[in-house]
Write an enzyme that holds these catalytic residues in place. Structure first.
Site, PDB file in Angstrom:
ATOM      1  N   ASP A 388       0.847  -1.185   0.000  1.00 22.82           N
ATOM      2  CA  ASP A 388       0.000   0.000   0.000  1.00 22.82           C
ATOM      3  C   ASP A 388       0.891   1.245   0.000  1.00 22.82           C
ATOM      4  O   ASP A 388       2.110   1.147   0.216  1.00 22.82           O
ATOM      5  CB  ASP A 388      -0.891  -0.030   1.242  1.00 22.82           C
ATOM      6  CG  ASP A 388      -2.080   0.903   1.156  1.00 22.82           C
ATOM      7  OD1 ASP A 388      -2.281   1.522   0.095  1.00 22.82           O
ATOM      8  OD2 ASP A 388      -2.810   1.008   2.158  1.00 22.82           O
ATOM      9  N   GLU A 391       2.592   4.714  -4.310  1.00 25.66           N
ATOM     10  CA  GLU A 391       2.561   5.539  -5.530  1.00 25.66           C
ATOM     11  C   GLU A 391       3.908   6.195  -5.875  1.00 25.66           C
ATOM     12  O   GLU A 391       4.143   6.392  -7.073  1.00 25.66           O
ATOM     13  CB  GLU A 391       1.468   6.617  -5.400  1.00 25.66           C
ATOM     14  CG  GLU A 391       0.057   6.093  -5.461  1.00 25.66           C
ATOM     15  CD  GLU A 391      -0.329   5.292  -4.212  1.00 25.66           C
ATOM     16  OE1 GLU A 391      -1.070   4.322  -4.355  1.00 25.66           O
ATOM     17  OE2 GLU A 391       0.145   5.647  -3.113  1.00 25.66           O
ATOM     18  N   ASP A 463      -8.889   3.316  -2.107  1.00 26.99           N
ATOM     19  CA  ASP A 463      -9.782   3.762  -1.029  1.00 26.99           C
ATOM     20  C   ASP A 463     -11.105   4.260  -1.588  1.00 26.99           C
ATOM     21  O   ASP A 463     -11.374   5.469  -1.655  1.00 26.99           O
ATOM     22  CB  ASP A 463      -9.100   4.853  -0.209  1.00 26.99           C
ATOM     23  CG  ASP A 463      -7.843   4.345   0.486  1.00 26.99           C
ATOM     24  OD1 ASP A 463      -7.747   3.124   0.709  1.00 26.99           O
ATOM     25  OD2 ASP A 463      -6.962   5.161   0.802  1.00 26.99           O
TER      26      ASP A 463
END
Length: 794
Positions: A388, A391, A463
């Site tokens: 997670d 990015e 999300d």
């Protein structure tokens, strides 16, 4: 006075070098290379084209293709068995034709530069549709919209927000009976405009670097995806258990919650295979730690729930806390693994642990360092790894573009490295888990990625929000990811941000049960969101659809194996079979999708009780009742909360199994549902579900062929010793009599078939729901399992 754009102009030089067709123009250079008959690579640069263009996405080398070429005063024509490409020597524009000289695609302007940004403009064809680009919100047809590829942490994103977490710069164009694909292999920020703000042309651009794109042509959408996944790689066969239901929350703690969670799933007989530990399992949110009070004995906890058939998965973020004495930090400093500023100082950003450094996963030595850390988890028996915040994300969401990355020895900045960062973290994790347990297939899940991510990881769509709009947007996202080679994907069922109503949760679980990655997940400080948390009726609905998924596992696993071979996704938009039909793109029908070829799922919002659907041409059966329906028409179907509209194509073969509570329980019966009045072929696949032994033919692959009055089970291929004891064949839509197997008569029986159970209210005066979801008086035969050929005639 500002600078104006410059573009390629008159071609003044052409040469052939090792099957590359090179050309020089007034303002730049180009190189054209056939990778196969249906795939052409085009590279264009202001400077001389480099001999090698490093790629994190493309793994294939060109096949030995020798296109014919003809040059005259006005053009250079290159032709393979499938594509003819013409280079206009007056303006350096490219045109692509099929073998019948039908125009597929043509440059509207020559390739241009505005500063460092490079842009290719393509003519907009009449009624042209555009699909793909992976994780992009909006409609199935991208026409009239523009999109940016720049991996971005978007908590609680809107259903029309762009960009999101993952970038796959690949789309499919559809017009005039033709289909083609374009993949832009450039990891800088890219923009794709399909006629937004201009009706003159579509265009794609990269902020910097080489314009490096692949043009793919085929007869069908499936052809395009097969070539694209040949180019960028295909999903490896995942462990079977990772296809089961997975339960997550931000966060379950202390360990007593995990014990209770596992026990409740088994007591309530709701199938489940994976339980997740979110960030609160860690000490001060530090990766490679366990909280001393919340999880004092993690190995004991993991072993305990493993006895009940559960696998444990942990979240693993890239940020390494700046803290002397913390082993990953100390070793990272000594081995110089972190992303740096231009002056050599390690970049520091704030994320969950506080001030953190970020490993540079674009360097091979850093991936090796990461792999050496992973035994911390693997030695405890942890099987799932959830990457997670990759990015990469840091508070403020604005990393300096001048940060420096190794980029496989081709030093570069954040501008070029960002979009591949999450992919390379997933790669490091997958390779590391494999090195810990070489005999077991790893399960890695990622939020961020780039084209080719399917080689390393499953993907979930980040999300999302507990809303009907996000339920439907999630369907579009999963189907679009499938169109860009990412087969193993899904979204957080029930929604992550906010709280689902009981009706929304029930509807979402029923839809997600037919998608590849099946996980329920909820945010901190929200209501409980387990299947039993929304009341008795919703609990029964959830049990039904989760259970149905487990019954469908022979179909799901066989389709995932197919995806690993040819790139075809599990969830398929109508665009696969009907790319030129207007109904495919209509707002009210764009959410309908197929699981594989024959099982059609029709999602709808939680408050809807009736749904207008389009039945494609052919004959169809209502999955629940067996009602026969003629296709090529629009119909209204009843859809109460407990009955998701699902239909089966006539001629379908749907392999199923008996219900299990987890996927380590091996089925004893194959239940083959045969939908008559049609013909088809299905490849039924089995292996041990965990190891790599299938790579050495330790599997069973059986082609099953349905014809008008016969069913052929071909001899099984492979060495895997199947645990199946018998095969039950249930006929729908036909009532065959005098059935013979290999020439010998066989006894038949009449059975009642029900895929899900009725849903009862605790109010004894209320009627049970779904009593009509069954078929009566169906013909069934039961055969002892055999790997030999079986010919069944009637």
């Amino acid at each position: 006075m500002g600078k104006i754009s410059v573009g390629l102009n008159k071609v003044d030089q052409i040469s052939v070098e090792k099957d590359y067709f090179n050309f020089k123009s007034d303002n730049g250079f180009g190189a054209i290379k056939f990778y196969r008959d249906s795939v052409v690579n085009v590279r264009i640069s202001r400077d001389k084209i480099p001999k090698k263009s490093p790629s994190f996405a493309v793994i294939q080398k060109p096949e030995k293709i020798k296109p014919s070429y003809v040059q005259d005063e006005g053009s250079l024509s290159l032709e393979s068995h499938k594509i003819r490409l013409e280079l206009n020597l007056k303006n350096a524009c490219l045109s692509f034709f099929d073998k019948n000289s039908k125009l597929i695609s043509r440059d509207a302007l020559s390739t241009r530069w505005t500063g460092t940004e490079v842009t290719v403009c393509k003519e907009l064809m009449q009624d042209e549709k555009f699909v793909g680009l992976g994780e992009k919100t909006g409609p199935l047809n991208r026409r009239g919209n523009a999109y940016v590829n720049w991996n971005t942490d978007k908590f609680g994103y809107a259903v029309d927000e762009d960009p999101l977490y993952l970038s796959t710069p690949f789309y499919i164009g559809i017009h005039n009976g033709l289909v083609y694909g374009i993949f832009v292999d450039n990891s800088h920020k890219t923009t794709f405009n399909f006629g937004a703000s201009t009706d003159r042309f579509s265009w794609f651009s990269a902020e910097d670097g080489l314009m490096n794109y692949y043009f793919i042509y085929g007869n069908t959408v499936a052809d395009i995806i097969e070539d694209y996944t040949w180019l960028t790689g295909r999903m490896k066969l995942p462990p079977l258990w990772s296809l089961g239901f997975q339960q997550c929350r931000y966060s379950y703690y202390p360990d007593s919650e995990i014990y209770q969670l596992a026990q409740t799933f088994r007591e309530k007989k709701i199938p489940c295979d994976v339980l997740y530990l979110d960030i609160h399992y860690m000490q001060d949110y530090k990766a490679f730690t366990f909280h001393e009070e919340r999880f004092p004995e993690p190995a004991k906890m993991i072993a305990h729930i493993r006895e009940s058939g559960f696998k444990t998965a942990v979240i693993l973020d890239p940020g390494i806390k700046v803290e002397k004495g913390y082993p990953p930090y100390d070793s990272g400093i000594s081995e110089e693994v972190f992303v740096k500023y231009p002056d050599g100082e390690n970049y520091t950003g704030e994320v969950w642990p506080g001030k953190s450094h970020f490993p540079d996963f674009t360097a091979a030595k850093v991936r090796k360092w990461w792999q050496r850390l992973l035994p911390f988890y693997a030695d405890l028996g942890i099987k799932g790894f959830w990457n997670d915040m990759n990015e990469p994300a840091a508070w403020g969401q604005c990393l300096p573009n001048f940060l420096e990355f190794d980029f496989e020895g081709q030093k570069t900045t954040h501008r070029e490295a960002r979009n591949v960062y999450g992919m390379q973290m997933a790669r490091a994790t997958a390779e590391g888990v494999h090195s810990c347990n070489p005999s077991e297939r790893p399960f890695v899940l990622t939020r961020a990625g780039f084209s080719g991510i399917q080689r390393f990881s499953a993907v979930w769509t980040g999300d999302n929000v507990s809303s009907d709009e996000h339920l439907m947007a999630g369907v579009r996202l999963v189907n679009s990811l499938g169109l860009t080679g990412i087969s193993f994907c899904g979204n957080d069922a029930g929604g992550f941000v906010g709280e689902a109503s009981p009706e929304l949760y029930a509807r979402w679980i029923s839809v997600a049960a037919f998608q590849p990655f099946f996980r329920a997940h909820s945010n901190v400080n929200t209501r409980d969101a387990e299947p039993w948390s929304f009341g008795e009726i919703v609990e029964q609905i959830a049990r039904n659809y989760i259970g149905l998924r487990y019954k469908l596992m022979p179909l799901i696993y066989s389709l995932m194996r197919e995806s690993s071979v040819n790139g075809m996704p599990l969830c398929r938009s109508f665009v696969f079979e009907h790319p030129h039909h207007e109904n495919t793109y209509r707002e009210e029908f764009q959410h309908q999708f197929f699981m594989g070829r024959d099982l059609m799922v029709c999602p709808l919002e939680s408050a809807e009780k009736f749904l207008k659907i389009w039945l494609p041409p052919g004959l169809w059966f209502n999955f629940w009742t067996g009602e026969e329906l003629k296709g090529d028409r629009e119909i209204i179907v009843e859809a109460p909360l407990w009955k998701l509209p699902v239909f089966v194509r006539a001629g379908a073969l749907i392999p199923m199994q008996e219900l299990s509570q987890h996927l380590d329980e091996k089925p004893k019966s194959l239940i083959l549902h045969v939908y008559g009045k049609g013909s088809s072929t299905f490849s039924f696949y089995q292996d041990d579900g965990a190891s790599y032994n299938y790579e050495n033919k330790d599997y069973k692959l059986r082609e099953i062929v349905l014809q008008e009055n016969s069913l052929l089970l071909n001899k099984s291929i492979g060495n895997y010793p199947s645990e199946l004891r018998d095969i039950k064949i249930i006929f729908h839509g036909i009532s065959p009599e005098n059935i013979k197997v290999n020439g010998l008569g066989l006894k038949t029986e009449k059975v009642r078939n029900r895929f899900v159970e009725p849903v009862y209210s605790i109010d004894t005066f209320s009627e049970d729901k779904g009593r009509d979801m069954y078929e009566e008086n169906l013909t069934q035969i039961t055969l002892d399992y055999s790997d030999d050929e079986m010919m069944i005639k009637w």
